[in-house]
Write an enzyme that holds these catalytic residues in place. Structure first.
Site: not given
Ligand code: RB5
Length: 145
Positions: A10, A67, A69, A100, A135
């Site tokens: 994203d 993304c 996180t 694994h 596994h």
């Molecule tokens: C975008 O702002 C953010 O929410 C997305 O990149 C991600 O971290 C979602 O899990």
């Protein structure tokens, strides 16, 4: 034939996505870029879906989803049968996710880890192999749910 990798991200993951595509290409991996293609705001599930479709169609061997996180991408990806998406922040996790868990998607958080760690996670993930045996039995239990 070289290993084929589908990349998706994203807006938050875009700069790291571009960087890692460059790294993978320079290492002679075959890369398919499913976008996004700039930093305009988009919804990460849409890009997870494109990469998952490519894996399910057998067009690629692995996916990389990035993304902010890595959490949203991993939640979205793991809804799909046959997808084993691993959110990794260390080389150890990247190794174990292949050995694994036979992970077929690497998820990364661009707002969590630096470029160097992300590169290490990617290259480790691509070079590590599933160990099978006990596994495999555990993965079959996940698929049986
Ligand atoms: C975008 O702002 C953010 O929410 C997305 O990149 C991600 O971290 C979602 O899990």
């Amino acid at each position: 034939m070289s290993i084929r990798i589908a990349f998706g991200c994203d807006h938050a993951g875009y700069p790291l996505h571009v960087h890692l595509i460059g790294v993978a290409t320079s290492q002679r991996y075959t890369v398919i870029d499913y976008g996004t293609f700039d930093q305009s705001s988009v919804d990460y599930p849409d890009y997870a879906a494109k990469v998952i479709e490519a894996i399910k169609a057998g067009e690629v061997d692995y996916g990389v989803l990035i993304c902010g996180t890595g959490i949203g991408m991993s939640i979205a990806a793991n809804r799909h049968r046959g997808i084993r998406a691993a959110l990794c922040t260390t080389e150890f996790e990247a190794t174990m996710s292949r050995q694994h868990n036979n992970a077929n998607i690497l998820c990364l958080g661009a707002r969590v880890i630096g470029t160097g760690v992300a590169e290490t996670c990617l290259l480790t993930f691509l070079k590590s192999n599933f160990l099978g045996d006990r596994h495999q039995k555990r993965l079959e239990k996940i698929d049986a749910v």
